[in-house]
Scaffold this motif. Structure first.
Motif, mmCIF file in Angstrom:
data_model
loop_
_atom_site.group_PDB
_atom_site.id
_atom_site.type_symbol
_atom_site.label_atom_id
_atom_site.label_comp_id
_atom_site.label_asym_id
_atom_site.label_seq_id
_atom_site.Cartn_x
_atom_site.Cartn_y
_atom_site.Cartn_z
ATOM 1 N N HIS A 138 0.967 -1.740 0.361
ATOM 2 C CA HIS A 138 0.051 -0.170 0.272
ATOM 3 C C HIS A 138 0.986 1.046 -0.322
ATOM 4 C CE1 HIS A 138 -3.937 -2.698 1.075
ATOM 5 N NE2 HIS A 138 -2.417 -3.351 2.212
ATOM 6 N N TRP A 139 0.536 2.177 -0.752
ATOM 7 C CA TRP A 139 1.120 3.309 -0.583
ATOM 8 C C TRP A 139 0.047 4.738 -1.453
ATOM 9 C CZ3 TRP A 139 6.929 2.880 -0.709
ATOM 10 C CH2 TRP A 139 8.067 3.783 -0.540
ATOM 11 N N HIS A 140 0.022 4.930 -0.862
ATOM 12 C CA HIS A 140 -1.583 6.353 -0.712
ATOM 13 C C HIS A 140 -1.715 7.347 0.252
ATOM 14 C CE1 HIS A 140 -5.064 4.346 0.483
ATOM 15 N NE2 HIS A 140 -4.405 3.189 0.351
ATOM 16 N N GLY A 141 -2.525 8.433 -1.040
ATOM 17 C CA GLY A 141 -3.549 8.662 0.806
ATOM 18 C C GLY A 141 -4.669 9.147 0.296
ATOM 19 N N ASP A 142 -4.628 9.318 -0.983
ATOM 20 C CA ASP A 142 -6.490 9.223 -1.620
ATOM 21 C C ASP A 142 -7.666 8.161 -1.334
ATOM 22 O OD1 ASP A 142 -5.308 12.158 -1.922
ATOM 23 O OD2 ASP A 142 -5.053 12.099 -3.890
ATOM 24 N N MET A 143 -8.170 8.408 -1.370
ATOM 25 C CA MET A 143 -9.751 7.016 -2.152
ATOM 26 C C MET A 143 -10.302 7.665 -2.549
ATOM 27 S SD MET A 143 -12.023 5.075 0.549
ATOM 28 C CE MET A 143 -13.089 6.434 0.614
ATOM 29 N N PHE A 144 -10.135 6.325 -3.963
ATOM 30 C CA PHE A 144 -11.477 6.450 -5.190
ATOM 31 C C PHE A 144 -12.626 6.086 -4.225
ATOM 32 C CE2 PHE A 144 -9.277 2.461 -6.301
ATOM 33 C CZ PHE A 144 -10.020 1.825 -5.616
ATOM 34 N N ASP A 145 -14.013 6.261 -4.512
ATOM 35 C CA ASP A 145 -15.465 6.026 -4.236
ATOM 36 C C ASP A 145 -15.572 4.919 -5.173
ATOM 37 O OD1 ASP A 145 -16.036 7.404 -2.344
ATOM 38 O OD2 ASP A 145 -16.947 8.970 -3.532
ATOM 39 N N ILE A 146 -16.399 3.781 -5.679
ATOM 40 C CA ILE A 146 -16.238 3.466 -6.563
ATOM 41 C C ILE A 146 -17.208 3.828 -6.834
ATOM 42 C CG2 ILE A 146 -17.215 0.364 -7.064
ATOM 43 C CD1 ILE A 146 -14.919 0.849 -4.942
ATOM 44 N N PRO A 147 -17.658 3.524 -8.706
ATOM 45 C CA PRO A 147 -17.739 4.002 -9.753
ATOM 46 C C PRO A 147 -19.535 3.286 -10.354
ATOM 47 C CG PRO A 147 -15.785 4.125 -10.402
ATOM 48 C CD PRO A 147 -15.706 3.397 -9.395
ATOM 49 N N ASP A 148 -20.066 3.960 -10.698
ATOM 50 C CA ASP A 148 -21.638 3.011 -10.934
ATOM 51 C C ASP A 148 -21.358 1.953 -11.460
ATOM 52 O OD1 ASP A 148 -23.154 5.537 -9.099
ATOM 53 O OD2 ASP A 148 -23.522 6.232 -11.019
ATOM 54 N N GLY A 149 -22.022 0.882 -11.236
ATOM 55 C CA GLY A 149 -22.359 -0.389 -12.283
ATOM 56 C C GLY A 149 -21.016 -0.888 -11.878
ATOM 57 N N ALA A 150 -19.905 -0.770 -10.978
ATOM 58 C CA ALA A 150 -18.920 -1.543 -10.409
ATOM 59 C C ALA A 150 -19.177 -2.010 -8.971
ATOM 60 C CB ALA A 150 -17.362 -0.270 -10.451
ATOM 61 N N ASP A 151 -18.267 -3.073 -9.257
ATOM 62 C CA ASP A 151 -18.172 -3.779 -7.891
ATOM 63 C C ASP A 151 -16.403 -3.565 -6.813
ATOM 64 O OD1 ASP A 151 -20.892 -5.458 -8.748
ATOM 65 O OD2 ASP A 151 -19.144 -6.955 -10.060
ATOM 66 N N ARG A 152 -17.589 -3.568 -5.877
ATOM 67 C CA ARG A 152 -16.676 -3.356 -4.819
ATOM 68 C C ARG A 152 -15.871 -4.669 -4.619
ATOM 69 N NH1 ARG A 152 -14.681 -2.322 0.919
ATOM 70 N NH2 ARG A 152 -17.527 -3.484 1.619
ATOM 71 N N LEU A 153 -14.232 -4.540 -4.549
ATOM 72 C CA LEU A 153 -14.085 -6.333 -3.891
ATOM 73 C C LEU A 153 -12.641 -5.863 -3.147
ATOM 74 C CD1 LEU A 153 -12.731 -6.336 -8.290
ATOM 75 C CD2 LEU A 153 -14.776 -6.932 -7.241
ATOM 76 N N ALA A 154 -12.719 -4.961 -2.270
ATOM 77 C CA ALA A 154 -11.589 -5.486 -1.205
ATOM 78 C C ALA A 154 -11.728 -3.665 -0.290
ATOM 79 C CB ALA A 154 -10.296 -5.507 -1.798
ATOM 80 N N GLU A 155 -10.752 -4.199 0.803
ATOM 81 C CA GLU A 155 -10.943 -3.201 1.650
ATOM 82 C C GLU A 155 -10.068 -3.410 2.847
ATOM 83 O OE1 GLU A 155 -14.811 -2.570 3.609
ATOM 84 O OE2 GLU A 155 -14.362 -4.470 4.820
ATOM 85 N N THR A 156 -9.360 -2.165 3.498
ATOM 86 C CA THR A 156 -8.928 -2.505 4.792
ATOM 87 C C THR A 156 -9.355 -1.627 5.362
ATOM 88 O OG1 THR A 156 -7.376 -1.178 3.759
ATOM 89 C CG2 THR A 156 -6.349 -3.044 3.666
ATOM 90 N N ALA A 157 -8.522 -1.649 6.722
ATOM 91 C CA ALA A 157 -9.282 -0.706 8.134
ATOM 92 C C ALA A 157 -9.089 0.982 7.253
ATOM 93 C CB ALA A 157 -7.756 -0.818 9.570
ATOM 94 N N VAL A 158 -7.903 0.881 6.746
ATOM 95 C CA VAL A 158 -7.701 2.525 6.497
ATOM 96 C C VAL A 158 -8.401 3.032 5.774
ATOM 97 C CG1 VAL A 158 -6.123 4.149 5.535
ATOM 98 C CG2 VAL A 158 -5.421 2.636 7.943
ATOM 99 N N CYS A 159 -8.815 1.692 3.939
ATOM 100 C CA CYS A 159 -9.199 2.880 3.361
ATOM 101 C C CYS A 159 -10.332 1.840 2.729
ATOM 102 C CB CYS A 159 -7.946 2.086 2.064
ATOM 103 S SG CYS A 159 -8.543 2.904 0.120
ATOM 104 N N ALA A 160 -11.637 2.028 3.369
ATOM 105 C CA ALA A 160 -13.346 1.359 2.722
ATOM 106 C C ALA A 160 -13.303 0.661 1.072
ATOM 107 C CB ALA A 160 -14.112 2.528 2.746
ATOM 108 N N ASN A 161 -12.342 1.336 0.211
ATOM 109 C CA ASN A 161 -12.252 0.795 -1.198
ATOM 110 C C ASN A 161 -10.793 0.628 -2.174
ATOM 111 O OD1 ASN A 161 -15.421 1.760 -1.047
ATOM 112 N ND2 ASN A 161 -14.726 3.266 -1.714
#
Length: 235
Positions: A138-161
């Motif tokens: 992991h190497w980030h400080g931003d997060m995307f929302d899940i686009p309409d029509g897409a499936d959310r596949l994974a998360e961590t405690a720090v980053c839900a998407n």
């Protein structure tokens, strides 16, 4: 006949890593487009068989500061509207999400280091199952929302998407399954030295974790990406 895979690269050391061997085995010839060197308008957005958008140290929302981001978003909107095979990593995933209409924003927390993912039910049934219980980078400080029509596949405690799939041909991951932590990882520590110092992450600890987890991540990442390539639905 070789197929063409184009990698949009934002910094030299964040390359395709272990994915290059997978692409070669699947019959792809790889071309890098280095942002800031090559003009993206010279790349045909629909006819190119496969595009992989790699990571980088800027935010999707910084288009006024980094105008190339607007050009990438325009390129991706055209490509995604045609449902052409596109894979995004970190910044690349954020750009794909934004091109599909989703928001990207800072989380307020830097997530840097090796840690496993928590897969959703959809993630466990998809190609990400190869990464189950594998510490990924992991190497980030931003997060995307899940686009309409897409499936959310994974998360961590720090980053839900942490990952999404938009049909069979489009996938984005916030983490780095491509990194070959057993070879070339020192370039990451050098290239991101200022960021690591700013957030108090010891590069010696990252180096040790890369040595500990690198081979397992390489093999699992390759298996995940190879299956995704094999499942593409193209005319």
């Amino acid at each position: 006949m070789l197929k063409t895979a184009v990698a949009l690269r934002h910094v030299a050391f964040e390359d395709l890593g272990s994915f290059e061997a997978v692409l070669a085995a699947a019959g792809y010839k790889v071309h890098y487009y280095d942002i800031g060197v090559h003009e993206i308008w010279t790349l045909e957005p629909v006819k190119t068989e496969l595009v992989i958008v790699l990571g980088g140290p800027v935010g999707v929302y910084e288009t006024e500061t980094y105008p190339f981001l607007a050009d990438e978003l325009d390129f991706l909107r055209t490509r995604l509207a045609a449902d052409r095979p596109t894979f995004g990593i970190c910044l690349g995933a954020q750009l794909i999400a934004a091109a599909l209409g989703a928001k990207v924003r800072p989380t307020g927390t830097k997530e840097i280091g090796f840690a496993p993912l928590d897969l959703t039910t959809g993630g466990e049934a998809f190609v990400l199952r190869h990464l189950k219980d594998v510490p990924v980078l992991h190497w980030h400080g931003d997060m995307f929302d899940i686009p309409d029509g897409a499936d959310r596949l994974a998360e961590t405690a720090v980053c839900a998407n942490q990952a999404f799939a938009h049909g069979r041909n489009v996938m984005g991951v916030q983490f780095h399954p491509e990194v070959d932590a057993a070879a070339g990882f020192e370039r990451w520590l050098i290239g991101h030295a200022h960021e690591l110092a700013a957030v108090g992450v010891d590069p010696r600890a990252l180096r040790a974790d890369a040595e500990r987890h690198g081979l397992r991540l390489r093999d699992a990442g390759r298996a995940m990406f190879a299956e995704w390539l094999g499942d593409l639905r193209v005319p």
